[in-house]
Design a protein around this motif. Structure first.
Motif, PDB file in Angstrom:
ATOM      1  N   PHE A 124      92.095  62.499  31.935  1.00 15.39           N
ATOM      2  CA  PHE A 124      93.583  62.715  32.200  1.00 15.39           C
ATOM      3  C   PHE A 124      94.451  62.417  31.124  1.00 15.39           C
ATOM      4  O   PHE A 124      95.651  62.363  31.435  1.00 15.39           O
ATOM      5  CB  PHE A 124      93.872  62.095  33.627  1.00 15.39           C
ATOM      6  CG  PHE A 124      93.325  62.769  34.812  1.00 15.39           C
ATOM      7  CD1 PHE A 124      92.711  64.183  34.819  1.00 15.39           C
ATOM      8  CD2 PHE A 124      93.319  62.077  35.972  1.00 15.39           C
ATOM      9  CE1 PHE A 124      92.167  64.590  35.891  1.00 15.39           C
ATOM     10  CE2 PHE A 124      92.793  62.568  37.444  1.00 15.39           C
ATOM     11  CZ  PHE A 124      92.142  63.890  37.071  1.00 15.39           C
ATOM     12  N   GLN A 174     104.120  65.039  25.752  1.00 14.06           N
ATOM     13  CA  GLN A 174     103.227  64.846  26.487  1.00 14.06           C
ATOM     14  C   GLN A 174     103.270  64.850  28.058  1.00 14.06           C
ATOM     15  O   GLN A 174     103.621  63.705  28.831  1.00 14.06           O
ATOM     16  CB  GLN A 174     102.755  63.419  26.226  1.00 14.06           C
ATOM     17  CG  GLN A 174     102.433  63.150  24.709  1.00 14.06           C
ATOM     18  CD  GLN A 174     103.377  62.903  23.764  1.00 14.06           C
ATOM     19  OE1 GLN A 174     104.476  62.500  24.065  1.00 14.06           O
ATOM     20  NE2 GLN A 174     103.082  63.222  22.495  1.00 14.06           N
ATOM     21  N   TRP A 175     103.277  65.917  28.595  1.00 12.47           N
ATOM     22  CA  TRP A 175     103.478  66.244  29.969  1.00 12.47           C
ATOM     23  C   TRP A 175     102.532  65.619  30.649  1.00 12.47           C
ATOM     24  O   TRP A 175     102.909  65.338  32.066  1.00 12.47           O
ATOM     25  CB  TRP A 175     103.549  67.818  30.176  1.00 12.47           C
ATOM     26  CG  TRP A 175     102.352  68.411  29.632  1.00 12.47           C
ATOM     27  CD1 TRP A 175     101.819  68.912  28.578  1.00 12.47           C
ATOM     28  CD2 TRP A 175     100.942  68.644  30.087  1.00 12.47           C
ATOM     29  NE1 TRP A 175     100.441  69.571  28.409  1.00 12.47           N
ATOM     30  CE2 TRP A 175     100.086  69.098  29.710  1.00 12.47           C
ATOM     31  CE3 TRP A 175     100.501  68.393  31.696  1.00 12.47           C
ATOM     32  CZ2 TRP A 175      98.939  69.365  29.980  1.00 12.47           C
ATOM     33  CZ3 TRP A 175      99.500  68.634  32.103  1.00 12.47           C
ATOM     34  CH2 TRP A 175      98.448  69.173  31.140  1.00 12.47           C
ATOM     35  N   TRP A 176     101.380  65.427  30.450  1.00 10.48           N
ATOM     36  CA  TRP A 176     100.315  64.944  31.500  1.00 10.48           C
ATOM     37  C   TRP A 176     100.627  63.418  31.873  1.00 10.48           C
ATOM     38  O   TRP A 176     100.167  63.071  32.791  1.00 10.48           O
ATOM     39  CB  TRP A 176      98.989  64.870  30.681  1.00 10.48           C
ATOM     40  CG  TRP A 176      98.824  63.905  29.554  1.00 10.48           C
ATOM     41  CD1 TRP A 176      98.645  62.775  29.426  1.00 10.48           C
ATOM     42  CD2 TRP A 176      99.238  64.530  28.106  1.00 10.48           C
ATOM     43  NE1 TRP A 176      98.577  62.397  27.975  1.00 10.48           N
ATOM     44  CE2 TRP A 176      99.006  63.585  27.127  1.00 10.48           C
ATOM     45  CE3 TRP A 176      99.556  65.909  27.698  1.00 10.48           C
ATOM     46  CZ2 TRP A 176      98.970  63.719  25.900  1.00 10.48           C
ATOM     47  CZ3 TRP A 176      99.468  65.912  26.201  1.00 10.48           C
ATOM     48  CH2 TRP A 176      99.392  65.122  25.428  1.00 10.48           C
ATOM     49  N   VAL A 218     100.230  64.007  35.946  1.00  9.60           N
ATOM     50  CA  VAL A 218      99.135  63.620  36.777  1.00  9.60           C
ATOM     51  C   VAL A 218      99.261  62.652  37.960  1.00  9.60           C
ATOM     52  O   VAL A 218      99.112  62.907  39.117  1.00  9.60           O
ATOM     53  CB  VAL A 218      97.906  62.784  35.788  1.00  9.60           C
ATOM     54  CG1 VAL A 218      96.860  62.216  36.406  1.00  9.60           C
ATOM     55  CG2 VAL A 218      97.403  63.983  34.699  1.00  9.60           C
ATOM     56  N   PRO A 237      95.999  63.572  24.648  1.00 10.68           N
ATOM     57  CA  PRO A 237      95.900  64.465  25.545  1.00 10.68           C
ATOM     58  C   PRO A 237      94.374  64.409  26.337  1.00 10.68           C
ATOM     59  O   PRO A 237      93.607  63.671  25.867  1.00 10.68           O
ATOM     60  CB  PRO A 237      95.848  65.791  24.921  1.00 10.68           C
ATOM     61  CG  PRO A 237      95.422  65.487  23.576  1.00 10.68           C
ATOM     62  CD  PRO A 237      95.856  63.980  23.373  1.00 10.68           C
ATOM     63  N   PRO A 238      94.201  64.953  27.514  1.00 14.14           N
ATOM     64  CA  PRO A 238      93.119  65.061  28.263  1.00 14.14           C
ATOM     65  C   PRO A 238      92.081  65.451  27.270  1.00 14.14           C
ATOM     66  O   PRO A 238      92.031  66.530  26.608  1.00 14.14           O
ATOM     67  CB  PRO A 238      93.382  66.064  29.499  1.00 14.14           C
ATOM     68  CG  PRO A 238      94.647  65.994  29.641  1.00 14.14           C
ATOM     69  CD  PRO A 238      95.382  65.814  28.241  1.00 14.14           C
TER      70      PRO A 238
END
Length: 285
Positions: free
Chosen positions: A67, A251-253, A257, A60-61
């Motif tokens: 990011f 893991q949406w990022w 991003v 994760p960030p």
């Protein structure tokens, strides 16, 4: 006659008018920022965009990776910065092919008229009869993925709109007193076409081009999403979104991003187009 000769692209006041337009100024600032990031990517990017570290996959960030990382442990910030290069380079190729080709066809058709106009406009109508994205996807599927093939696929179905617009304006200018006066002093043929007609056709073509840029970015991202864009492992925003959809719920990022980068870039070009329309189109002055 003076109203016809003068147009908004003349003089240094054009830059001042951009700065006075909130949308044009904001859009220009964001576009310049993205351009600087793309040009200075080797200096700004904190990591090698293609460096795979499986121990850091799907992080994760954090302070180490602002990011987060993707499924191969690659730093997303670095890949976003380098992905701007692929997007802007593809956009540049499309602009250099699409707009000049369409404007040239429209100028010749509108200026000479007759059989030349009928032939060129019928070709234009045939190209316009096909759905642009469908034709682009078919072209890339046949020729194979890649930066040049993607640019050709997006530009070849898109030039007819510029041709028709340039033809209408050139036909109107051909009957104007301005061109009649230019011919009386000995300016004729190609010199008249590209020295006097083209500068008067360019403002409206620039407005259309600015409006189309955000759509081109989305179409280019669509090609990358389907695996028909830039070849991996080169960073490309659409391909990054496609990779992120596989883990979007946990893991949406990974998908969010690059999707946000596409959104900001498209919004910037939309703002710039809105401001240019107010500046260059006399009907909005």
């Amino acid at each position: 006659m003076s109203d016809i000769v003068q147009h908004p692209l003349d003089g240094p006041s054009f830059v001042r008018r951009i700065l006075r337009s909130p949308s044009a100024a904001m859009g220009s600032a964001i576009v310049l920022l993205i351009l600087c990031l793309a040009l200075l990517a080797p200096v700004i990017a904190p990591y090698d965009p293609n460096l795979q570290e499986t121990v850091n996959r799907l992080m994760p960030p954090s302070a180490a990776h602002w990011f987060g990382t993707d499924g191969f442990g690659r730093d997303l910030l670095s890949r976003i910065i380098y992905g701007a290069r692929s997007t802007l380079l593809l956009l540049l190729f499309v602009v250099l092919i699409m707009a000049p080709l369409g404007i040239a066809v429209g100028l010749v058709a509108g200026f000479f008229g007759g059989i030349v106009e009928r032939i060129l406009m019928r070709i234009t109508d045939v190209v316009m009869s096909f759905p642009r994205l469908l034709l682009a996807f078919a072209f890339v599927a046949i020729m194979g993925p890649g930066l040049v093939n993607g640019a050709l696929a997006l530009s070849l179905p898109s030039w007819p709109a510029y041709a028709r617009q340039a033809r209408v304006e050139t036909e109107r200018l051909r009957r104007s007193d301005y061109l009649a006066a230019a011919e009386m002093v000995g300016i004729k043929g190609i010199r008249l076409l590209y020295g006097h007609v083209l500068p008067l056709v360019l403002p409206s073509a620039i407005i259309r081009l600015a409006i189309d840029l955000s759509g081109i970015i989305l179409a280019a991202a669509g090609l990358g999403f389907l695996g028909l864009g830039v070849r991996p492992p080169t960073a490309e925003w659409g391909a990054m979104v496609s990779e992120g959809t596989q883990v979007i719920f946990d893991q949406w990022w990974v998908a969010a991003v690059p999707g946000f980068a596409i959104l900001i870039t498209s919004l910037a070009f939309n703002l710039l187009a809105d401001g240019l329309r107010d500046i260059l189109d006399p009907r909005h002055v």
